[in-house]
Write a protein that holds these residues in place. Structure first.
Motif, PDB file in Angstrom:
ATOM      1  N   ASP A  50       0.845  -1.218   0.012  1.00 25.72           N
ATOM      2  CA  ASP A  50      -0.007  -0.050  -0.019  1.00 25.72           C
ATOM      3  C   ASP A  50       0.918   1.360  -0.091  1.00 25.72           C
ATOM      4  N   PRO A  51       1.483   1.630  -1.182  1.00 20.59           N
ATOM      5  CA  PRO A  51       2.606   2.438  -1.220  1.00 20.59           C
ATOM      6  C   PRO A  51       1.865   3.924  -0.881  1.00 20.59           C
ATOM      7  N   PRO A  52       2.910   4.903  -0.357  1.00 16.36           N
ATOM      8  CA  PRO A  52       2.603   6.211  -0.151  1.00 16.36           C
ATOM      9  C   PRO A  52       2.314   7.011  -1.680  1.00 16.36           C
ATOM     10  N   ASP A  53       1.654   7.987  -1.930  1.00 12.07           N
ATOM     11  CA  ASP A  53       1.439   9.075  -3.260  1.00 12.07           C
ATOM     12  C   ASP A  53       2.588   9.797  -2.935  1.00 12.07           C
ATOM     13  N   VAL A  54       2.833  10.175  -1.689  1.00 15.38           N
ATOM     14  CA  VAL A  54       3.845  11.210  -1.692  1.00 15.38           C
ATOM     15  C   VAL A  54       4.738  10.688  -0.551  1.00 15.38           C
ATOM     16  N   ILE A  55       6.341  11.217  -0.735  1.00 16.63           N
ATOM     17  CA  ILE A  55       7.157  11.100   0.245  1.00 16.63           C
ATOM     18  C   ILE A  55       8.136  12.353   0.403  1.00 16.63           C
ATOM     19  N   VAL A  56       8.094  12.943   1.913  1.00 12.48           N
ATOM     20  CA  VAL A  56       8.834  14.069   2.294  1.00 12.48           C
ATOM     21  C   VAL A  56       9.698  13.556   3.363  1.00 12.48           C
ATOM     22  N   ALA A  57      10.672  13.945   3.369  1.00  5.29           N
ATOM     23  CA  ALA A  57      11.807  13.487   4.454  1.00  5.29           C
ATOM     24  C   ALA A  57      12.342  14.809   5.052  1.00  5.29           C
ATOM     25  N   SER A  58      12.682  14.846   6.296  1.00  3.60           N
ATOM     26  CA  SER A  58      13.695  15.824   7.023  1.00  3.60           C
ATOM     27  C   SER A  58      15.040  15.846   6.220  1.00  3.60           C
ATOM     28  N   PRO A  59      15.503  17.063   5.925  1.00  6.41           N
ATOM     29  CA  PRO A  59      16.986  17.078   5.231  1.00  6.41           C
ATOM     30  C   PRO A  59      17.838  16.225   5.852  1.00  6.41           C
ATOM     31  N   LEU A  60      18.152  16.069   7.214  1.00  4.25           N
ATOM     32  CA  LEU A  60      19.084  15.351   7.950  1.00  4.25           C
ATOM     33  C   LEU A  60      19.138  13.763   7.281  1.00  4.25           C
ATOM     34  N   GLN A  61      20.473  13.618   7.166  1.00  6.74           N
ATOM     35  CA  GLN A  61      20.767  12.234   6.339  1.00  6.74           C
ATOM     36  C   GLN A  61      20.160  11.000   6.566  1.00  6.74           C
ATOM     37  N   ARG A  62      19.996  10.862   7.898  1.00  6.11           N
ATOM     38  CA  ARG A  62      19.555   9.377   8.312  1.00  6.11           C
ATOM     39  C   ARG A  62      18.075   9.535   7.955  1.00  6.11           C
ATOM     40  N   ALA A  63      17.295  10.727   7.978  1.00  8.77           N
ATOM     41  CA  ALA A  63      15.579  10.690   7.427  1.00  8.77           C
ATOM     42  C   ALA A  63      15.921  10.532   6.108  1.00  8.77           C
ATOM     43  N   LEU A  64      16.668  11.157   5.436  1.00 10.17           N
ATOM     44  CA  LEU A  64      16.734  11.240   3.889  1.00 10.17           C
ATOM     45  C   LEU A  64      16.911   9.996   3.307  1.00 10.17           C
ATOM     46  N   ALA A  65      18.125   9.356   3.743  1.00  7.85           N
ATOM     47  CA  ALA A  65      18.518   7.960   3.302  1.00  7.85           C
ATOM     48  C   ALA A  65      17.565   6.979   3.396  1.00  7.85           C
ATOM     49  N   THR A  66      16.867   6.913   4.659  1.00  9.02           N
ATOM     50  CA  THR A  66      15.506   6.006   5.000  1.00  9.02           C
ATOM     51  C   THR A  66      14.328   6.101   3.772  1.00  9.02           C
ATOM     52  N   ALA A  67      14.206   7.460   3.545  1.00  9.46           N
ATOM     53  CA  ALA A  67      13.158   7.828   2.653  1.00  9.46           C
ATOM     54  C   ALA A  67      13.534   7.508   1.165  1.00  9.46           C
ATOM     55  N   GLN A  68      14.730   7.518   0.919  1.00 12.16           N
ATOM     56  CA  GLN A  68      15.290   7.181  -0.711  1.00 12.16           C
ATOM     57  C   GLN A  68      15.106   5.761  -0.855  1.00 12.16           C
ATOM     58  N   VAL A  69      15.359   5.066   0.273  1.00 14.01           N
ATOM     59  CA  VAL A  69      15.261   3.444  -0.058  1.00 14.01           C
ATOM     60  C   VAL A  69      13.906   3.166  -0.245  1.00 14.01           C
ATOM     61  N   ILE A  70      12.689   3.714   0.505  1.00 11.30           N
ATOM     62  CA  ILE A  70      11.403   3.753   0.261  1.00 11.30           C
ATOM     63  C   ILE A  70      10.880   4.146  -1.177  1.00 11.30           C
ATOM     64  N   GLY A  71      11.598   5.252  -1.457  1.00 10.51           N
ATOM     65  CA  GLY A  71      11.254   5.952  -2.616  1.00 10.51           C
ATOM     66  C   GLY A  71      11.731   5.027  -3.777  1.00 10.51           C
ATOM     67  N   ARG A  72      12.720   4.509  -3.796  1.00 13.24           N
ATOM     68  CA  ARG A  72      13.351   3.391  -4.880  1.00 13.24           C
ATOM     69  C   ARG A  72      12.345   2.392  -5.068  1.00 13.24           C
ATOM     70  N   VAL A  73      12.142   1.598  -3.941  1.00 12.51           N
ATOM     71  CA  VAL A  73      11.132   0.497  -3.998  1.00 12.51           C
ATOM     72  C   VAL A  73       9.730   0.783  -4.502  1.00 12.51           C
ATOM     73  N   THR A  74       9.230   1.894  -4.348  1.00 14.50           N
ATOM     74  CA  THR A  74       7.940   2.297  -4.525  1.00 14.50           C
ATOM     75  C   THR A  74       7.727   3.272  -5.890  1.00 14.50           C
ATOM     76  N   SER A  75       9.041   3.732  -6.431  1.00 19.68           N
ATOM     77  CA  SER A  75       9.094   4.467  -7.571  1.00 19.68           C
ATOM     78  C   SER A  75       8.462   5.975  -7.246  1.00 19.68           C
TER      79      SER A  75
END
Length: 210
Positions: A50-75
């Motif tokens: 049930d993927p999100p429609d929008v992904i927004v992250a905190s600019p800090l790298q620990r949050a951004l890197a987590t979000a980017q993994v989700i973004g790659r898998v869900t496109s």
């Protein structure tokens, strides 16, 4: 057809070495460790159902890197927003709780009692709560009827949820902190007189929960 209701999914980043060592991170820009990267992968695999429609992250790298993994898998593309930065802990960042207690006993006691902490640069609880809540409300207004995922930080999320459900960030202690890569789900209240408030549907869901 009945319109789809908006959803807000708040995700805490994966583990860092500071998390493992019990150090206060605040706005120090610490990367994920190996465990944290694996947690992000498990979470990404779970949300593909049930993927999100929008992904927004905190600019800090620990949050951004987590979000980017989700973004790659869900496109789903990932953007950043400073509204979701972690609470600043000023002079205490990088320290363990016992170090803080020994060096700043009065300030530490105030912090543990959810009172304003003076003189060491700790961001006030209501300020953080409203910063995060305002950012979340804005995203839901910009994406009506969508599932918006925000990848952020433990204190910021806890305080943001407190404000979104209409409780006092200084006095309310009914929201436990999220574990790494766990998430909480909220939806806006629709009844008149409750504008801007949300209902907490689930809290601290583990990364493997689909």
């Amino acid at each position: 057809m009945k319109p789809q209701r908006s959803r807000l999914v708040l995700v805490r980043h994966g583990q860092t070495d500071y998390n493992r060592e019990g150090r206060l991170q605040g706005q120090v820009d610490i990367p994920l460790n190996t465990t944290g990267a694996a947690q992000a992968q498990r979470l990404a695999a779970a949300v593909t159902a049930d993927p999100p429609d929008v992904i927004v992250a905190s600019p800090l790298q620990r949050a951004l890197a987590t979000a980017q993994v989700i973004g790659r898998v869900t496109s789903v593309p990932v953007t950043t927003d400073p509204a979701f930065l972690e609470r600043s802990f000023g002079d205490w960042e990088g320290l363990r709780g016992e170090e803080i207690r020994q060096r700043w006993p009065e300030e530490h006691a105030a912090w543990r009692a959810h009172r304003t902490v003076e003189g060491v640069g700790v961001e006030d609880r209501p300020e953080v709560a409203e910063r995060v809540a305002a950012g979340a409300r804005r995203l839901l207004q910009e994406h009506p009827g969508k599932m918006v995922m925000v990848v952020a930080h433990g204190a910021a999320i806890t305080l943001g949820i407190t404000a979104l459900i209409g409780e006092d960030p200084n006095g309310f202690r009914g929201i436990a902190g999220l574990e790494n890569c766990h998430r909480s789900v909220l939806e806006p209240l629709q009844a008149a007189g409750y504008e801007g408030l949300m209902r907490l549907l689930s809290h601290n869901l583990p990364p493997s929960f689909a």
